[in-house]
Design an enzyme around this catalytic site. Structure first.
Site, PDB file in Angstrom:
ATOM      1  N   LYS A 128       0.840  -0.417  -7.758  1.00 39.90           N
ATOM      2  CA  LYS A 128       1.094   0.245  -9.387  1.00 39.90           C
ATOM      3  C   LYS A 128      -0.343   0.479  -9.684  1.00 39.90           C
ATOM      4  O   LYS A 128      -0.647  -0.245 -10.565  1.00 39.90           O
ATOM      5  CB  LYS A 128       1.525  -0.107  -9.453  1.00 39.90           C
ATOM      6  CG  LYS A 128       3.234   0.647 -10.757  1.00 39.90           C
ATOM      7  CD  LYS A 128       3.692  -0.402 -11.649  1.00 39.90           C
ATOM      8  CE  LYS A 128       5.185  -1.309 -11.060  1.00 39.90           C
ATOM      9  NZ  LYS A 128       5.750  -2.102 -12.288  1.00 39.90           N
TER      10      LYS A 128
ATOM     11  N   ASP B 285      12.864  -8.260  -7.550  1.00 34.78           N
ATOM     12  CA  ASP B 285      14.089  -8.454  -8.082  1.00 34.78           C
ATOM     13  C   ASP B 285      13.592  -8.049  -9.664  1.00 34.78           C
ATOM     14  O   ASP B 285      12.775  -7.903 -10.609  1.00 34.78           O
ATOM     15  CB  ASP B 285      13.867  -9.953  -8.208  1.00 34.78           C
ATOM     16  CG  ASP B 285      12.529 -11.460  -8.967  1.00 34.78           C
ATOM     17  OD1 ASP B 285      11.788 -10.633  -8.888  1.00 34.78           O
ATOM     18  OD2 ASP B 285      12.647 -11.373  -9.984  1.00 34.78           O
TER      19      ASP B 285
ATOM     20  N   LYS C 107       8.787 -14.755  -3.022  1.00 32.99           N
ATOM     21  CA  LYS C 107       9.292 -14.491  -2.653  1.00 32.99           C
ATOM     22  C   LYS C 107       9.477 -13.122  -2.003  1.00 32.99           C
ATOM     23  O   LYS C 107       9.983 -12.988  -0.932  1.00 32.99           O
ATOM     24  CB  LYS C 107      10.816 -14.321  -3.201  1.00 32.99           C
ATOM     25  CG  LYS C 107      11.034 -16.059  -4.053  1.00 32.99           C
ATOM     26  CD  LYS C 107      12.669 -16.225  -4.266  1.00 32.99           C
ATOM     27  CE  LYS C 107      12.564 -17.127  -5.400  1.00 32.99           C
ATOM     28  NZ  LYS C 107      13.943 -17.136  -6.525  1.00 32.99           N
ATOM     29  N   GLY C 108       8.707 -12.232  -3.294  1.00 33.89           N
ATOM     30  CA  GLY C 108       8.778 -10.279  -3.326  1.00 33.89           C
ATOM     31  C   GLY C 108       8.941  -9.832  -1.788  1.00 33.89           C
ATOM     32  O   GLY C 108       9.942  -9.155  -1.606  1.00 33.89           O
TER      33      GLY C 108
ATOM     34  N   ASP D 136       0.250  -4.924  -8.306  1.00 33.96           N
ATOM     35  CA  ASP D 136       0.591  -4.403  -9.616  1.00 33.96           C
ATOM     36  C   ASP D 136      -1.021  -5.217 -10.776  1.00 33.96           C
ATOM     37  O   ASP D 136      -1.679  -4.091 -10.281  1.00 33.96           O
ATOM     38  CB  ASP D 136       1.528  -5.135 -10.214  1.00 33.96           C
ATOM     39  CG  ASP D 136       2.473  -4.903 -11.517  1.00 33.96           C
ATOM     40  OD1 ASP D 136       1.764  -3.974 -12.298  1.00 33.96           O
ATOM     41  OD2 ASP D 136       2.157  -5.832 -12.818  1.00 33.96           O
TER      42      ASP D 136
ATOM     43  N   PHE E 271       9.392  -0.334 -13.770  1.00 32.70           N
ATOM     44  CA  PHE E 271      10.104  -1.429 -13.532  1.00 32.70           C
ATOM     45  C   PHE E 271      10.783  -1.560 -12.273  1.00 32.70           C
ATOM     46  O   PHE E 271      12.124  -0.507 -12.135  1.00 32.70           O
ATOM     47  CB  PHE E 271      10.680  -2.200 -14.084  1.00 32.70           C
ATOM     48  CG  PHE E 271      10.548  -3.920 -13.699  1.00 32.70           C
ATOM     49  CD1 PHE E 271       9.390  -4.654 -13.676  1.00 32.70           C
ATOM     50  CD2 PHE E 271      11.576  -4.111 -13.065  1.00 32.70           C
ATOM     51  CE1 PHE E 271       9.252  -5.755 -13.004  1.00 32.70           C
ATOM     52  CE2 PHE E 271      11.848  -5.654 -12.671  1.00 32.70           C
ATOM     53  CZ  PHE E 271      10.299  -5.829 -12.913  1.00 32.70           C
TER      54      PHE E 271
ATOM     55  N   ASP F   1       5.085  -7.381  -2.174  1.00 32.35           N
ATOM     56  CA  ASP F   1       6.161  -6.184  -2.127  1.00 32.35           C
ATOM     57  C   ASP F   1       5.044  -5.214  -3.297  1.00 32.35           C
ATOM     58  O   ASP F   1       5.260  -3.880  -2.700  1.00 32.35           O
ATOM     59  CB  ASP F   1       7.051  -7.220  -3.197  1.00 32.35           C
ATOM     60  CG  ASP F   1       6.879  -7.921  -4.096  1.00 32.35           C
ATOM     61  OD1 ASP F   1       4.963  -8.148  -3.953  1.00 32.35           O
ATOM     62  OD2 ASP F   1       7.551  -8.266  -4.147  1.00 32.35           O
TER      63      ASP F   1
ATOM     64  N   ARG G 175      17.398  -8.595  -5.134  1.00 34.38           N
ATOM     65  CA  ARG G 175      15.980  -8.462  -4.546  1.00 34.38           C
ATOM     66  C   ARG G 175      17.397  -7.846  -2.765  1.00 34.38           C
ATOM     67  O   ARG G 175      16.141  -7.242  -2.297  1.00 34.38           O
ATOM     68  CB  ARG G 175      15.985  -9.789  -3.955  1.00 34.38           C
ATOM     69  CG  ARG G 175      14.814 -10.965  -4.592  1.00 34.38           C
ATOM     70  CD  ARG G 175      14.453 -11.732  -4.497  1.00 34.38           C
ATOM     71  NE  ARG G 175      13.488 -12.847  -5.595  1.00 34.38           N
ATOM     72  CZ  ARG G 175      13.121 -12.827  -6.017  1.00 34.38           C
ATOM     73  NH1 ARG G 175      12.037 -11.730  -5.738  1.00 34.38           N
ATOM     74  NH2 ARG G 175      12.397 -13.724  -6.573  1.00 34.38           N
TER      75      ARG G 175
HETATM   76  P1  IMP Z   1       0.187  -8.828  -9.783  1.00 35.97           P
HETATM   77  O1  IMP Z   1      -0.379  -9.992 -10.009  1.00 35.97           O
HETATM   78  O2  IMP Z   1       1.062  -8.753 -11.583  1.00 35.97           O
HETATM   79  O3  IMP Z   1      -0.504  -7.936  -9.056  1.00 35.97           O
HETATM   80  O4  IMP Z   1       1.677  -8.983  -9.840  1.00 35.97           O
HETATM   81  C1  IMP Z   1       2.441  -8.889  -8.917  1.00 35.97           C
HETATM   82  C2  IMP Z   1       3.992  -9.651  -8.797  1.00 35.97           C
HETATM   83  O5  IMP Z   1       4.938  -9.193  -9.976  1.00 35.97           O
HETATM   84  C3  IMP Z   1       4.444  -8.634  -7.959  1.00 35.97           C
HETATM   85  O6  IMP Z   1       4.606  -9.675  -6.252  1.00 35.97           O
HETATM   86  C4  IMP Z   1       5.634  -8.687  -8.212  1.00 35.97           C
HETATM   87  O7  IMP Z   1       6.607 -10.207  -8.000  1.00 35.97           O
HETATM   88  C5  IMP Z   1       5.694  -9.052  -9.498  1.00 35.97           C
HETATM   89  N1  IMP Z   1       6.173  -7.173 -10.082  1.00 35.97           N
HETATM   90  C6  IMP Z   1       5.010  -6.298 -10.453  1.00 35.97           C
HETATM   91  N2  IMP Z   1       5.966  -5.061 -10.576  1.00 35.97           N
HETATM   92  C7  IMP Z   1       7.119  -5.082 -10.732  1.00 35.97           C
HETATM   93  C8  IMP Z   1       8.354  -4.321 -10.097  1.00 35.97           C
HETATM   94  O8  IMP Z   1       8.301  -3.484 -10.823  1.00 35.97           O
HETATM   95  N3  IMP Z   1       9.095  -4.729 -10.492  1.00 35.97           N
HETATM   96  C9  IMP Z   1       9.660  -6.077  -9.684  1.00 35.97           C
HETATM   97  N4  IMP Z   1       8.736  -7.438  -9.452  1.00 35.97           N
HETATM   98  C10 IMP Z   1       7.090  -6.443  -9.793  1.00 35.97           C
HETATM   99 MG    MG Z   2       5.787 -11.345  -5.602  1.00 38.90          MG
END
Ligand code: IMP
Ligand code: MG
Length: 174
Positions: free
Chosen positions: A130, A158, A40-41, A102, A151, A99, A164
């Site tokens: 990040k 969210d 959704k982000g 991470d 965060f 969005d 959001r």
């Molecule tokens: P990844 O697979 O760990 O890169 O995750 C990415 C997803 O984790 C993003 O699409 C967000 O939904 C969530 N996410 C990672 N960091 C944050 C944050 O600081 N705030 C909110 N959602 C986050």
């Molecule tokens: Mg996301």
């Protein structure tokens, strides 16, 4: 209600998104661009970004989930519009719009998925990066901002499905 401090204001972010849109416009001149919004982000960022890209394009949506509250579960589940409106992906340069990058697990999985469907290129645009949290070998091709390991919420991001709708990017403190 958690305390939220502003990291990037609505105005700052709007300028940054416009700049990114101009960069993406150049990159995809003369190409068949398929923008894929990762729900959704990325719904807010995608809506803003596509209006700053001056190219012909189609837009698709996919859902990916790896987070519960503020912790990455390590498992990425993908669902949503899997047939991409019947498009032959071999003809489309794919731009995944997310969005935040991470750990990188989500976009790594998605990149593999689109590459396996034959897309000539699969690139990534994110609002936030990040890099200190990365476990997968992946970097964004286009990004608005690089941030520390905090965060963040707002503009689609969210905390347990809340915030959001905030028009700025904020840092949550309990
Ligand atoms: P990844 O697979 O760990 O890169 O995750 C990415 C997803 O984790 C993003 O699409 C967000 O939904 C969530 N996410 C990672 N960091 C944050 C944050 O600081 N705030 C909110 N959602 C986050
Ligand atoms: Mg996301």
């Amino acid at each position: 209600m958690n305390n939220i401090s502003v990291l990037y204001s609505e105005e700052e972010l709007a300028l940054s998104v416009k700049k990114l849109g101009a960069e993406i416009t150049e990159e995809y001149k003369g190409k068949k661009l398929l923008v894929v919004c990762v729900l959704k982000g990325a719904f807010v960022f995608t809506a803003d970004l596509v209006r700053s890209i001056d190219n012909d394009m189609q837009i698709a949506f996919i859902t990916a989930k790896s987070y519960v509250c503020t912790s990455s579960t390590g498992n990425v589940s993908i669902s949503g519009d899997h047939d991409f409106m019947g498009l032959d992906l071999r003809e489309w340069d794919v731009l995944l719009v997310e969005d935040i990058l991470d750990t990188g697990r989500t976009l790594c999985e998605l990149k593999k998925k689109f590459a396996s469907m034959g897309a000539p290129s699969v690139k990534i645009a994110v609002m936030l990066d990040k890099p200190s949290r990365r476990v997968a070998d992946i970097t964004p091709d286009f990004k608005c901002y690089e941030i520390e390991d905090k965060f963040v919420v707002g503009c689609g991001l969210d905390y347990d499905e809340r915030y959001r709708n905030l028009p700025f990017i904020g840092i949550v403190s309990e």
